[in-house]
Design an enzyme around this catalytic site. Structure first.
Site, PDB file in Angstrom:
ATOM      1  CD  GLU A 129      -1.703   2.278   1.690  1.00 22.67           C
ATOM      2  OE1 GLU A 129      -1.386   3.171   0.945  1.00 22.67           O
ATOM      3  OE2 GLU A 129      -1.834   2.426   3.047  1.00 22.67           O
TER       4      GLU A 129
ATOM      5  CB  CYS B 250      -1.958   6.976   1.819  1.00 25.92           C
ATOM      6  SG  CYS B 250      -0.053   6.664   2.117  1.00 25.92           S
TER       7      CYS B 250
END
Length: 457
Positions: free
Chosen positions: A231, A265
């Site tokens: 990720e 993020c």
């Protein structure tokens, strides 16, 4: 980078830690390998009980743990406590649901000429987790909870600026009752990761972090033929169309951008607004961003605390200053204040062009990019004009537009009339350079499984 707790609000070094020696790393690997051999045979009921006990501890210790996280990386106390409680929820979710998620799946035995055929999910063994500082507990728990429930064991290499959070995680899992060696923290620098990942006792790896870090881990794991889940970064679009509730869209946009002091993020970063409502939305959004309180993250009145690292603030400043030098408009913020700590004000930048680094780069701080588009086609084009594909947001009450965004936004997640949030119940992950694989939900627990086909004649 030194392994140390440095208070981002003051720049003061609070505590330093010695990196693990080669002998200490070897002992941790040996213990993890030994534990994995026996732990895989424990029952779901036993693992669930340990996981529930760990959640109990997290809830009981939430205030102290939140204060520790705020000290280490500068998030507000309110958001830190919310993170601790979210971790407890994540543990409980997998404690309650993991067994059903990985139950044997019956296949059509007659179609394959068998008396019986099914799929069984089994643990891989030792999994290395390389984790970032921005959500010091949650990023780890969303891997650890499913991994432990299926019968894997974990080795954590956390970011060097959150060592206390890293040590706490191993400690609370141990106190929850999990066997010794089931989950260990290694205080190591990034240079030690390759040797651990290449060790034959390590079966797989997961990384949340920057694209360069992801490339490095993926390359090593690929060379060793080991599975990874990555990720990485995100530059999430937040599209506002004429039918949207502008007051709600602007209000949520602020939270979506400055959550975790802008260091997430999945934070919305590029605000793409239809020309018919651009001026109205921009006015509301800029006013709300301008009214946020920046300051001491331990003060309940603070909306935005400091950035976690000094270099992080430098990176944000350079992107904003470079865009302004090329003609971008700074609608609010844009200049750091004097004084200690790594603070940066909520900032809105407009008139961004493709020759500016900000057009493609992920700005990891409370800085919003504002774009005007003529129609839905241009909105989708601008939204997808990035190398990332983590989350995305679109505001419209038009069902045809909603369907268009759901189908055409190139991202792992699409949130309509809301902001991207990670939930234990939903899969989490991205496309393109935002990584591969999925965390959370049933998809997350199956990532680190041997999906074993069983055929009985």
């Amino acid at each position: 980078m030194a392994i140390a707790t440095i208070n981002p609000a003051t720049g003061e070094t609070v505590q330093t830690f010695d990196a693990a020696t080669d002998d200490e790393i070897e002992r941790a690997l040996a213990l993890a390998s030994s534990c994995a051999a026996s732990y895989r045979s424990t029952t779901f009921a036993q693992r669930s009980a340990w996981m529930q006990a760990t959640a109990d501890l997290l809830e009981a210790e939430a205030d102290n743990v939140a204060a520790m996280m705020t000290l280490e990386m500068g998030k507000t106390l309110a958001s830190a406590k919310a993170e601790v409680l979210k971790c407890a929820k994540g543990f409980r979710f997998y404690a309650d649901n993991a067994e059903a998620m990985v139950a044997d799946e019956e296949a059509n035995a007659s179609a394959v000429g068998a008396k019986k055929a099914f799929v069984r999910y089994q643990p891989l063994g030792v999994v290395l987790a390389v984790m970032p500082w921005n959500f010091p507990l949650w990023q780890v728990v969303r891997f650890a909870a499913p991994a432990l429930m299926i019968g894997n064991v974990g080795l954590l290499k956390h970011a060097s600026n959150v060592p206390q959070s890293a040590l706490y995680l191993a400690d609370v899992i141990r106190r929850g009752g999990f066997p010794e060696g089931c989950f260990q923290t290694l205080l190591i620098g990034s240079g030690a990761v390759e040797g651990i990942l290449r060790d034959p006792r390590v079966a797989a790896a997961t990384l949340t972090g920057s694209e360069p870090a992801g490339r490095s881990v993926a390359a090593i794991a690929g060379d060793e033929v080991k599975h990874t889940v990555l990720e990485l970064g995100g530059s999430d679009p937040y599209v506002v169309m004429p039918s949207a509730d502008l007051d709600a869209a602007a209000r949520v946009a602020v939270t979506a951008r400055v959550q975790n002091n802008g260091q997430s993020c999945i934070a919305a970063k590029r605000f793409i607004v239809h020309t018919d409502v651009y001026d109205a939305f921009a006015a509301k959004f800029v006013e709300l961003m301008s009214n946020l309180t920046v300051g001491d993250p331990t003060d309940p009145a603070t909306d935005v605390g400091p950035l976690a690292t000094e270099q992080g603030r430098v990176d944000v400043e350079e992107l904003v200053d470079a865009a302004a030098a090329k003609g971008a408009s700074i609608l609010c913020g844009g200049k750091r204040s004097d004084g200690p700590g790594w603070f940066y004000p909520p900032t809105v930048v407009a008139d961004i062009t493709t020759d500016m680094d900000m057009y493609l780069a992920e700005v990891f701080g409370p800085v919003a990019s504002l774009y005007r588009v003529a129609d839905i086609d241009e909105a989708v084009a601008v939204a997808n004009a990035t190398t990332f594909g983590l989350g995305s947001n679109a505001w419209t009450t038009d069902e045809a537009e909603q369907e268009r965004f759901i189908n055409d936004l190139d991202a792992g997640q699409v949130f309509i009339n809301g902001m991207t949030i990670s939930y234990p119940e939903l899969p989490f992950g991205g496309t393109r350079r935002s990584g591969n694989g999925r965390e959370l939900s049933a998809h997350g627990i199956r990532e680190f499984c041997n999906v074993k086909t069983v055929w009985v004649g």
